[in-house]
Design an enzyme around this catalytic site. Structure first.
Site, mmCIF file in Angstrom:
data_model
loop_
_atom_site.group_PDB
_atom_site.id
_atom_site.type_symbol
_atom_site.label_atom_id
_atom_site.label_comp_id
_atom_site.label_asym_id
_atom_site.label_seq_id
_atom_site.Cartn_x
_atom_site.Cartn_y
_atom_site.Cartn_z
ATOM 1 N N GLY A 15 -17.097 58.917 43.819
ATOM 2 C CA GLY A 15 -17.695 58.573 45.332
ATOM 3 C C GLY A 15 -17.361 57.211 45.747
ATOM 4 O O GLY A 15 -17.952 56.430 46.431
ATOM 5 N N ASN A 83 -20.898 56.773 40.114
ATOM 6 C CA ASN A 83 -21.711 56.140 41.195
ATOM 7 C C ASN A 83 -22.293 57.300 42.086
ATOM 8 O O ASN A 83 -23.316 57.158 42.853
ATOM 9 C CB ASN A 83 -20.752 55.395 42.071
ATOM 10 C CG ASN A 83 -21.182 55.429 43.662
ATOM 11 O OD1 ASN A 83 -22.209 54.423 43.899
ATOM 12 N ND2 ASN A 83 -20.652 55.860 44.596
ATOM 13 N N SER A 137 -31.542 54.572 40.617
ATOM 14 C CA SER A 137 -32.190 54.243 41.806
ATOM 15 C C SER A 137 -33.628 53.711 41.350
ATOM 16 O O SER A 137 -34.209 53.958 40.201
ATOM 17 C CB SER A 137 -32.390 55.371 42.488
ATOM 18 O OG SER A 137 -33.511 55.314 43.623
ATOM 19 N N TYR A 151 -34.727 64.556 43.396
ATOM 20 C CA TYR A 151 -33.567 63.279 43.151
ATOM 21 C C TYR A 151 -34.301 62.087 42.235
ATOM 22 O O TYR A 151 -33.479 61.702 41.360
ATOM 23 C CB TYR A 151 -33.453 62.699 44.684
ATOM 24 C CG TYR A 151 -32.752 61.404 44.683
ATOM 25 C CD1 TYR A 151 -31.394 61.250 44.720
ATOM 26 C CD2 TYR A 151 -33.495 60.241 44.987
ATOM 27 C CE1 TYR A 151 -30.747 59.930 44.608
ATOM 28 C CE2 TYR A 151 -32.574 58.944 45.125
ATOM 29 C CZ TYR A 151 -31.570 58.859 44.808
ATOM 30 O OH TYR A 151 -30.764 57.859 45.017
ATOM 31 N N ALA A 152 -35.565 61.676 42.714
ATOM 32 C CA ALA A 152 -36.031 60.844 41.644
ATOM 33 C C ALA A 152 -36.370 61.180 40.228
ATOM 34 O O ALA A 152 -35.888 60.313 39.320
ATOM 35 C CB ALA A 152 -37.370 60.514 42.269
ATOM 36 N N ALA A 154 -34.096 63.306 38.825
ATOM 37 C CA ALA A 154 -33.037 63.319 38.160
ATOM 38 C C ALA A 154 -32.483 61.964 38.073
ATOM 39 O O ALA A 154 -31.730 61.738 37.035
ATOM 40 C CB ALA A 154 -31.854 64.104 39.154
ATOM 41 N N LYS A 155 -32.714 61.049 38.616
ATOM 42 C CA LYS A 155 -32.462 59.854 38.364
ATOM 43 C C LYS A 155 -33.005 59.138 37.154
ATOM 44 O O LYS A 155 -32.598 58.242 36.474
ATOM 45 C CB LYS A 155 -32.540 58.730 39.799
ATOM 46 C CG LYS A 155 -31.687 59.050 40.779
ATOM 47 C CD LYS A 155 -30.507 58.679 40.471
ATOM 48 C CE LYS A 155 -29.423 58.531 41.604
ATOM 49 N NZ LYS A 155 -27.918 58.259 41.463
ATOM 50 N N ILE A 184 -30.585 50.129 50.098
ATOM 51 C CA ILE A 184 -29.171 49.567 50.352
ATOM 52 C C ILE A 184 -28.718 50.205 51.658
ATOM 53 O O ILE A 184 -28.534 51.507 51.698
ATOM 54 C CB ILE A 184 -28.033 49.872 49.330
ATOM 55 C CG1 ILE A 184 -28.721 49.256 47.860
ATOM 56 C CG2 ILE A 184 -27.032 49.405 49.312
ATOM 57 C CD1 ILE A 184 -29.050 48.139 47.670
HETATM 58 N N1 NAP Z 1 -28.149 53.819 49.562
HETATM 59 C C1 NAP Z 1 -29.324 53.552 48.886
HETATM 60 O O1 NAP Z 1 -30.073 53.004 49.452
HETATM 61 C C2 NAP Z 1 -29.164 53.860 47.424
HETATM 62 C C3 NAP Z 1 -30.546 53.816 46.826
HETATM 63 C C4 NAP Z 1 -30.670 53.856 45.514
HETATM 64 C C5 NAP Z 1 -29.674 54.524 44.822
HETATM 65 N N2 NAP Z 1 -28.766 54.821 45.426
HETATM 66 C C6 NAP Z 1 -27.534 55.596 44.893
HETATM 67 O O2 NAP Z 1 -26.274 55.025 44.687
HETATM 68 C C7 NAP Z 1 -25.154 55.856 44.833
HETATM 69 C C8 NAP Z 1 -24.248 55.669 45.905
HETATM 70 O O3 NAP Z 1 -24.858 55.857 47.007
HETATM 71 P P1 NAP Z 1 -24.596 55.459 48.716
HETATM 72 O O4 NAP Z 1 -25.689 55.253 49.378
HETATM 73 O O5 NAP Z 1 -23.529 54.664 48.499
HETATM 74 O O6 NAP Z 1 -23.754 56.852 49.045
HETATM 75 P P2 NAP Z 1 -22.755 57.396 50.324
HETATM 76 O O7 NAP Z 1 -22.707 56.220 51.237
HETATM 77 O O8 NAP Z 1 -23.285 58.467 50.811
HETATM 78 O O9 NAP Z 1 -21.552 57.706 49.741
HETATM 79 C C9 NAP Z 1 -21.428 58.620 48.710
HETATM 80 C C10 NAP Z 1 -19.957 58.797 48.342
HETATM 81 O O10 NAP Z 1 -19.785 59.681 47.288
HETATM 82 C C11 NAP Z 1 -19.096 60.848 47.561
HETATM 83 N N3 NAP Z 1 -19.706 62.010 47.125
HETATM 84 C C12 NAP Z 1 -20.927 62.489 47.313
HETATM 85 N N4 NAP Z 1 -21.149 63.585 46.705
HETATM 86 C C13 NAP Z 1 -20.104 63.835 45.974
HETATM 87 C C14 NAP Z 1 -19.799 64.941 45.062
HETATM 88 N N5 NAP Z 1 -20.492 65.930 44.795
HETATM 89 N N6 NAP Z 1 -18.547 64.983 44.584
HETATM 90 C C15 NAP Z 1 -17.764 63.870 44.731
HETATM 91 N N7 NAP Z 1 -17.953 62.978 45.510
HETATM 92 C C16 NAP Z 1 -19.150 62.901 46.016
HETATM 93 C C17 NAP Z 1 -18.959 60.621 49.050
HETATM 94 O O11 NAP Z 1 -17.693 61.321 49.679
HETATM 95 P P3 NAP Z 1 -17.593 62.653 50.108
HETATM 96 O O12 NAP Z 1 -18.918 62.961 51.102
HETATM 97 O O13 NAP Z 1 -16.525 63.079 50.714
HETATM 98 O O14 NAP Z 1 -17.872 63.635 49.153
HETATM 99 C C18 NAP Z 1 -18.829 59.201 49.151
HETATM 100 O O15 NAP Z 1 -17.577 58.739 48.668
HETATM 101 C C19 NAP Z 1 -25.763 57.121 44.555
HETATM 102 O O16 NAP Z 1 -25.882 57.483 43.248
HETATM 103 C C20 NAP Z 1 -27.083 56.894 45.192
HETATM 104 O O17 NAP Z 1 -28.077 57.914 44.706
HETATM 105 C C21 NAP Z 1 -28.453 54.507 46.851
#
Ligand code: NAP
Length: 259
Positions: A15, A83, A137, A151-152, A154-155, A184
Site C-alpha cells: 500500500g 501497511n 491501529s 476493522y478494530a 481485525a487490527k 493520522i
Molecule cells: N489514517 C489513519 O488515521 C490510520 C489510523 C490507524 C491505523 N491506520 C492504518 O494505517 C495503514 C495505512 O492507512 P492509510 O490511512 O495510510 O491508508 P490510505 O491513505 O488509504 O492508503 C492505502 C494504500 O494501500 C493501498 N491499498 C489499499 N487496499 C489495498 C489492497 N487491498 N491491496 C493492495 N493495496 C491496497 C492503496 O492503494 P489502492 O487504493 O490503489 O489499492 C494505498 O496505496 C492501514 O493499515 C490503516 O488501517 C490508519
C-alpha cells in the site's frame, strides 16, 4: 553519519501509493533502500526507482503475485512493512455488519500480512536477518463503535499475531514489531470522515470534531502526519532498533490516555 543507511537493503511495503505507505516508501528510498510496493491501481506519478506491483493483497492470489515478484526480482527482502489495511464498512454499528463485511475486514487487515509474512519469512530465516513491521491501529485497544467494529477486531487480531510471530522468529534473527497509529490525516482518514458526515448528514468539519471527540480528544491538538509514522517505521527497521523486538509503538498524540 551514513546518508544512505539502507543502501543494499531490499524492502517490500504494501500500500505504498498513498498515505502512510507512500511516506514509508519515500523514507526508505531516501535512505538508500530498493523498494517494491503494491496497490490495487498504479499511481499517476510513480516515484523514481520504486517497483510497483498492481495487486489486491486482500486476496490470496494478490499476495501470491506480490511474493512471486519479490522472489524473482529481489530473491529476498530485508524489510517487510505490512501497511495495507482499512475499513470500507458502512455506518450503523455492529448489527449492520454482514458476514461478507466481516470477512472483507479480516482479509485486508489480517490475512494480507499473514500471507506475505508466510511467503517471505523463510528467506529471512535462512539469512538469519530481517525486520517486519505490522501497521495496526489504536482501535485495536480503543474500538470506535459507529462504523469500524470489524476493522478494530481485525487490527486486534493483527497485533496479537504480530506478537506470536515475534516470539517464534526472534530467536532466528528476524525482528517483528507493530506500530499503532491514532488519527493520522491521510486519504483513508479523510474518507472515513466523509462517510461519517454522510451517515450523520453533517459537515465534514463537524464529523472530524466528532471523530476526535469520540477518541477522547487528542492532547497534542491535531492528528498525526504520515511522515511522522514513516520516520518511526524507518527507525524500527534500522540497526538502531536492534534490540527492539515484539514491541508495539503507539503514535497517537496521546489519544490513549492510559498507561
Ligand atoms: N489514517 C489513519 O488515521 C490510520 C489510523 C490507524 C491505523 N491506520 C492504518 O494505517 C495503514 C495505512 O492507512 P492509510 O490511512 O495510510 O491508508 P490510505 O491513505 O488509504 O492508503 C492505502 C494504500 O494501500 C493501498 N491499498 C489499499 N487496499 C489495498 C489492497 N487491498 N491491496 C493492495 N493495496 C491496497 C492503496 O492503494 P489502492 O487504493 O490503489 O489499492 C494505498 O496505496 C492501514 O493499515 C490503516 O488501517 C490508519
Amino acid at each position: 553519519m551514513n546518508a544512505y543507511p539502507f543502501k543494499g537493503k531490499h524492502a517490500l511495503v504494501t500500500g505504498g501509493t498513498k498515505g502512510m505507505g507512500e511516506a514509508i516508501v519515500r523514507s526508505l528510498v531516501r535512505s538508500g533502500a530498493t523498494v517494491i510496493t503494491t496497490a490495487r491501481s498504479l499511481p499517476m506519478e510513480p516515484l523514481a526507482g520504486v517497483r510497483y506491483v498492481e495487486a489486491d493483497v486482500a486476496s490470496a492470489d494478490g499476495t501470491e503475485r506480490v511474493a512471486d515478484v519479490v522472489k524473482r526480482e529481489f530473491g529476498h527482502v530485508d524489510f517487510l512493512v505490512n501497511n495495507v489495511g482499512g475499513s470500507s464498512a458502512p455506518g450503523g454499528g455492529a448489527l449492520a455488519l454482514t458476514d461478507a463485511m466481516w470477512d472483507a475486514a479480516i482479509q485486508v487487515n489480517l490475512m494480507s500480512a499473514v500471507r506475505l509474512d508466510r511467503a517471505l519469512l523463510p528467506a529471512m530465516v535462512e539469512r538469519g536477518a530481517g525486520a517486519i513491521v505490522h501497521i495496526t491501529s489504536i482501535q485495536r485497544r480503543l474500538p470506535l463503535f459507529e462504523s469500524t467494529v470489524a476493522y478494530a477486531a481485525a487490527k486486534a487480531a493483527l497485533a496479537n499475531y504480530s506478537k506470536s510471530l515475534a516470539n517464534e522468529f526472534g530467536p532466528r534473527g528476524v525482528r517483528v514489531n507493530s506500530v499503532a497509529p491514532g488519527f493520522i490525516e491521510t486519504t483513508a482518514a479523510q474518507a472515513l470522515v466523509k462517510r461519517m458526515a454522510e451517515h450523520r448528514q453533517s459537515s465534514e468539519d463537524d464529523a472530524r470534531q466528532v471523530l476526535m471527540a469520540s477518541l477522547g480528544g487528542i492532547p497534542i491538538g491535531r492528528p498525526g502526519t504520515p511522515e511522522e509514522v514513516a520516520e518511526l517505521v524507518a527507525f524500527l527497521l534500522s540497526p538502531l532498533a536492534a534490540s527492539i523486538h515484539g514491541a508495539e509503538f503507539v503514535i497517537d498524540g496521546e489519544t490513549i490516555p492510559t498507561v
